[in-house]
Design a protein around this motif. Structure first.
Motif, short mmCIF file in Angstrom:
data_model
loop_
_atom_site.label_atom_id
_atom_site.label_comp_id
_atom_site.label_asym_id
_atom_site.label_seq_id
_atom_site.Cartn_x
_atom_site.Cartn_y
_atom_site.Cartn_z
N SER A 42 0.83 -1.21 0.00
CA SER A 42 0.00 0.00 0.00
C SER A 42 0.86 1.26 0.00
CB SER A 42 -0.93 0.01 1.22
OG SER A 42 -0.19 0.14 2.43
N SER A 43 2.16 1.13 0.31
CA SER A 43 3.07 2.28 0.31
C SER A 43 3.73 2.49 -1.04
CB SER A 43 4.16 2.10 1.38
OG SER A 43 3.60 1.90 2.65
N CYS A 44 3.44 1.58 -1.99
CA CYS A 44 4.15 1.60 -3.26
C CYS A 44 3.34 2.29 -4.35
CB CYS A 44 4.47 0.17 -3.71
SG CYS A 44 5.51 -0.73 -2.56
N ILE A 45 4.07 2.87 -5.30
CA ILE A 45 3.48 3.48 -6.49
C ILE A 45 4.10 2.82 -7.70
CG2 ILE A 45 3.13 5.62 -7.78
CD1 ILE A 45 3.51 7.14 -5.16
N LEU A 46 3.28 2.18 -8.54
CA LEU A 46 3.78 1.51 -9.73
C LEU A 46 4.01 2.50 -10.86
CD1 LEU A 46 1.52 -1.69 -9.81
CD2 LEU A 46 3.97 -1.60 -9.29
N ASP A 47 4.94 2.15 -11.74
CA ASP A 47 5.16 2.99 -12.91
C ASP A 47 4.05 2.74 -13.93
OD1 ASP A 47 5.70 0.53 -14.04
OD2 ASP A 47 7.86 0.87 -14.24
N ASP A 48 4.09 3.46 -15.05
CA ASP A 48 3.02 3.37 -16.04
C ASP A 48 2.90 1.95 -16.63
OD1 ASP A 48 2.50 6.02 -15.66
OD2 ASP A 48 3.79 6.70 -17.31
N GLU A 49 4.01 1.22 -16.67
CA GLU A 49 3.98 -0.12 -17.22
C GLU A 49 3.58 -1.17 -16.19
OE1 GLU A 49 7.80 -0.79 -18.87
OE2 GLU A 49 7.56 0.70 -20.48
N GLY A 50 3.48 -0.76 -14.93
CA GLY A 50 3.06 -1.68 -13.89
C GLY A 50 4.12 -2.72 -13.55
N ILE A 51 5.38 -2.40 -13.78
CA ILE A 51 6.47 -3.36 -13.52
C ILE A 51 7.31 -2.92 -12.32
CG2 ILE A 51 8.52 -4.47 -14.47
CD1 ILE A 51 7.28 -4.14 -17.23
N ASN A 52 7.86 -1.74 -12.41
CA ASN A 52 8.70 -1.22 -11.34
C ASN A 52 7.87 -0.37 -10.38
OD1 ASN A 52 11.14 -2.30 -12.51
ND2 ASN A 52 11.04 -0.64 -14.03
N PHE A 53 8.35 -0.28 -9.16
CA PHE A 53 7.62 0.51 -8.17
C PHE A 53 8.59 1.37 -7.38
CE2 PHE A 53 8.92 -3.16 -5.67
CZ PHE A 53 9.27 -2.60 -4.44
N ARG A 54 8.03 2.37 -6.75
CA ARG A 54 8.76 3.21 -5.82
C ARG A 54 7.86 3.50 -4.64
NH1 ARG A 54 6.95 8.50 -6.12
NH2 ARG A 54 5.76 9.03 -8.01
#
Length: 227
Positions: A42-54
């Motif tokens: 729930s603390s993560c934000i996925l990139d537009d491709e839904g692969i990497n997160f921050r």
């Protein structure tokens, strides 16, 4: 460790390894692991491709917890009857009254509002552990005060048996206690003074690294599916 018991014993006798107790990592059941995994995701934000997160920057997160500092490194256990006064509080509160006072403090966001930076988001998430005196986000009196002066407060419960998900237990309290133990305290007043001085002398940059450590812990939790 992937070695035989005889090897471990030989390492121990030669002092290559030493005994260490880590209270920050309690035993976890399957439900705990699932809750931890969901909490970290729930603390993560996925990139537009839904692969990497921050991770989100957590700049609008406030962690609250309690810590009992001891006069010495030796832990002592005391037993109090419900009607006995706690003289070290310099008050006549009973244990039940102290519990009610803690509940009131958890409903009061005045200190946070007074210290909150003007440019920061006023949607604030207060993370607390699951102790009984703590209240939930739907507490009526909390919700009445949650939107005062343009603020929008929300309570978040950290997963059970997860002190490593709170920056206070994870490192902040330990940093303060390490400084506090450098001062001799022989009574409650001296101990409070030592803890206060330790808090004031702790460099703010230390907290930066504790938050980074929290993110590193969440990465490992996700990798190990909640463990």
């Amino acid at each position: 460790m992937g070695v035989s018991q005889s090897t471990v014993w030989r390492w121990k006798t030669k002092e290559i390894i030493r005994k260490h107790t880590n209270a920050i990592k309690p035993l976890l059941n399957d439900k705990n692991k699932l809750d931890r995994l969901i909490f970290c995701l729930s603390s993560c934000i996925l990139d537009d491709e839904g692969i990497n997160f921050r991770f989100n920057d957590m700049s609008n997160s406030v962690h609250i917890d309690e810590k009992l500092f001891y006069l010495t490194r030796t832990q002592q256990t005391y037993y109090l009857t419900p009607d006995r006064n706690l003289s070290f509080y310099n008050s006549s509160f009973s244990l039940e009254e102290l519990k009610e006072q803690e509940e009131r403090e958890h409903r009061d966001q005045t200190s946070i509002r007074n210290k909150w930076p003007q440019e920061a988001s006023k949607k604030i998430f207060i993370q607390q552990e699951n102790a009984k005196p703590h209240i939930l986000d739907d507490d009526l009196r909390f919700r009445e005060a949650a939107t005062f002066e343009g603020f929008d407060f929300h309570l978040v419960q950290q997963p059970p048996n997860s002190p490593d998900m709170n920056v206070l237990d994870l490192g902040f309290f330990r940093s303060i206690q390490a400084l506090q133990h450098k001062k001799s305290a022989y009574n409650y007043t001296q101990m409070v003074r030592a803890v206060t001085n330790a808090f004031e002398s702790l460099q703010p940059s230390t907290m930066k690294f504790v938050w980074i450590t929290l993110q590193a812990c969440k990465v490992e939790v996700i990798r190990k599916l909640g463990a």
